[in-house]
Design a protein around this motif. Structure first.
Motif, mmCIF file in Angstrom:
data_model
loop_
_atom_site.group_PDB
_atom_site.id
_atom_site.type_symbol
_atom_site.label_atom_id
_atom_site.label_comp_id
_atom_site.label_asym_id
_atom_site.label_seq_id
_atom_site.Cartn_x
_atom_site.Cartn_y
_atom_site.Cartn_z
ATOM 1 N N PHE A 25 -2.401 -27.210 23.233
ATOM 2 C CA PHE A 25 -2.525 -26.313 21.868
ATOM 3 C C PHE A 25 -1.522 -24.942 20.889
ATOM 4 O O PHE A 25 -2.027 -24.433 22.764
ATOM 5 N N GLN A 26 -0.946 -25.085 20.086
ATOM 6 C CA GLN A 26 -0.017 -24.154 19.786
ATOM 7 C C GLN A 26 -1.096 -23.503 18.418
ATOM 8 O O GLN A 26 -0.940 -24.161 17.396
ATOM 9 N N PRO A 27 -1.369 -21.997 18.909
ATOM 10 C CA PRO A 27 -2.588 -21.882 17.021
ATOM 11 C C PRO A 27 -1.253 -21.347 16.486
ATOM 12 O O PRO A 27 0.009 -20.782 16.743
ATOM 13 N N VAL A 28 -2.262 -21.154 14.970
ATOM 14 C CA VAL A 28 -1.471 -19.785 13.705
ATOM 15 C C VAL A 28 -2.753 -19.252 14.164
ATOM 16 O O VAL A 28 -4.169 -19.576 13.894
ATOM 17 N N LEU A 29 -1.434 -18.425 12.942
ATOM 18 C CA LEU A 29 -2.606 -17.743 12.229
ATOM 19 C C LEU A 29 -2.871 -17.783 11.141
ATOM 20 O O LEU A 29 -2.406 -17.737 10.485
ATOM 21 N N SER A 30 -4.372 -17.690 10.547
ATOM 22 C CA SER A 30 -4.431 -18.044 8.953
ATOM 23 C C SER A 30 -3.639 -16.589 8.389
ATOM 24 O O SER A 30 -3.158 -15.754 8.956
ATOM 25 N N TYR A 31 -3.553 -16.716 6.825
ATOM 26 C CA TYR A 31 -2.837 -15.721 6.106
ATOM 27 C C TYR A 31 -3.918 -14.684 5.896
ATOM 28 O O TYR A 31 -4.018 -13.255 6.169
ATOM 29 N N GLU A 32 -4.948 -15.207 5.982
ATOM 30 C CA GLU A 32 -6.130 -14.224 5.505
ATOM 31 C C GLU A 32 -6.013 -13.375 7.245
ATOM 32 O O GLU A 32 -6.414 -12.141 7.238
ATOM 33 N N PHE A 33 -6.231 -14.027 8.245
ATOM 34 C CA PHE A 33 -6.172 -13.231 10.026
ATOM 35 C C PHE A 33 -4.784 -12.064 9.802
ATOM 36 O O PHE A 33 -5.615 -10.677 10.255
ATOM 37 N N LYS A 34 -3.986 -12.447 9.586
ATOM 38 C CA LYS A 34 -2.445 -11.656 9.435
ATOM 39 C C LYS A 34 -2.962 -10.577 8.507
ATOM 40 O O LYS A 34 -2.559 -9.179 9.155
ATOM 41 N N GLN A 35 -3.981 -10.459 7.427
ATOM 42 C CA GLN A 35 -3.858 -9.256 6.638
ATOM 43 C C GLN A 35 -4.823 -8.179 7.066
ATOM 44 O O GLN A 35 -5.289 -7.368 6.800
ATOM 45 N N GLY A 38 0.483 -22.608 31.341
ATOM 46 C CA GLY A 38 1.808 -22.689 30.450
ATOM 47 C C GLY A 38 2.300 -22.013 29.136
ATOM 48 O O GLY A 38 3.474 -22.196 28.134
ATOM 49 N N HIS A 39 0.894 -20.731 28.332
ATOM 50 C CA HIS A 39 0.983 -20.608 27.191
ATOM 51 C C HIS A 39 2.111 -19.103 27.090
ATOM 52 O O HIS A 39 2.175 -18.610 28.535
ATOM 53 N N ILE A 40 2.861 -18.710 26.154
ATOM 54 C CA ILE A 40 3.336 -17.422 26.299
ATOM 55 C C ILE A 40 2.242 -16.014 25.517
ATOM 56 O O ILE A 40 1.883 -17.016 24.307
ATOM 57 N N TRP A 41 1.829 -15.065 25.786
ATOM 58 C CA TRP A 41 1.117 -14.837 24.739
ATOM 59 C C TRP A 41 1.972 -13.836 23.628
ATOM 60 O O TRP A 41 2.619 -13.725 23.893
ATOM 61 N N ASN A 42 1.507 -14.017 22.532
ATOM 62 C CA ASN A 42 1.781 -13.069 21.100
ATOM 63 C C ASN A 42 0.204 -13.492 20.598
ATOM 64 O O ASN A 42 -0.668 -13.539 21.024
ATOM 65 N N PHE A 43 0.497 -13.095 19.323
ATOM 66 C CA PHE A 43 -0.944 -12.518 18.270
ATOM 67 C C PHE A 43 -1.223 -13.550 18.763
ATOM 68 O O PHE A 43 -3.136 -13.502 18.404
ATOM 69 N N ALA A 44 -1.146 -15.085 17.666
ATOM 70 C CA ALA A 44 -1.286 -16.003 18.019
ATOM 71 C C ALA A 44 -2.611 -16.751 18.660
ATOM 72 O O ALA A 44 -3.403 -17.268 18.930
#
Length: 138
Positions: free
Chosen positions: A14-24, A84-90
């Motif tokens: 699974f590749q998560p994404v950040l919501s607009y609200e969380f990014k803010q 196998g994932h790469i650490w990033n904000f999401a």
């Protein structure tokens, strides 16, 4: 009602994404509050200084952009090495929300941080622990 395959929620599938609200939340987050949170909740196992040494957990310097389970000199669980994932904000946000969901079978004995505002502060602080700071998501 559709049921979700349990494996589809782990970071290996699974590749998560950040919501607009969380990014803010990053833009309102207090860096010193993130450091304080890290010191209170994370520093007993993880180091925030640039170093090759590890504690109970791996050193977190340069975690952004690092493949999970690859910090030299630390013995990770098979689950973390094989995720196998790469650490990033999401991926960090997803992992820190519910660690068992994100990497089933991991060794880290930490359930997660349920409140978005605390994860945002912590992630902001973690982003300063890189030789090259990652760009905040917009």
């Amino acid at each position: 009602m559709e049921t979700k395959d349990k494996d589809s929620e782990d970071l290996a599938h699974f590749q998560p994404v950040l919501s607009y609200e969380f990014k803010q939340l990053f833009y309102d987050a207090d860096l010193s509050a993130g450091e304080e949170y890290f010191m209170r909740k994370c520093s007993s196992c993880h180091d925030s200084e640039k170093s090759d040494t590890h504690g109970k957990g791996p050193n977190l310097w340069n975690i952004f952009g690092r493949k999970a389970g690859t910090a030299k000199g630390f013995e990770y669980s098979d689950a973390m090495r094989q995720s196998g994932h790469i650490w990033n904000f999401a991926t960090l946000n997803y992992y820190l929300t519910r660690t068992e969901r994100a990497v089933p079978g991991r060794i880290m004995n930490f359930r997660g941080i349920r409140q978005d505002k605390y994860r945002a502060k912590l992630l902001l602080f973690l982003s300063t622990m890189n030789d090259v700071a990652p760009v905040l998501p917009k």
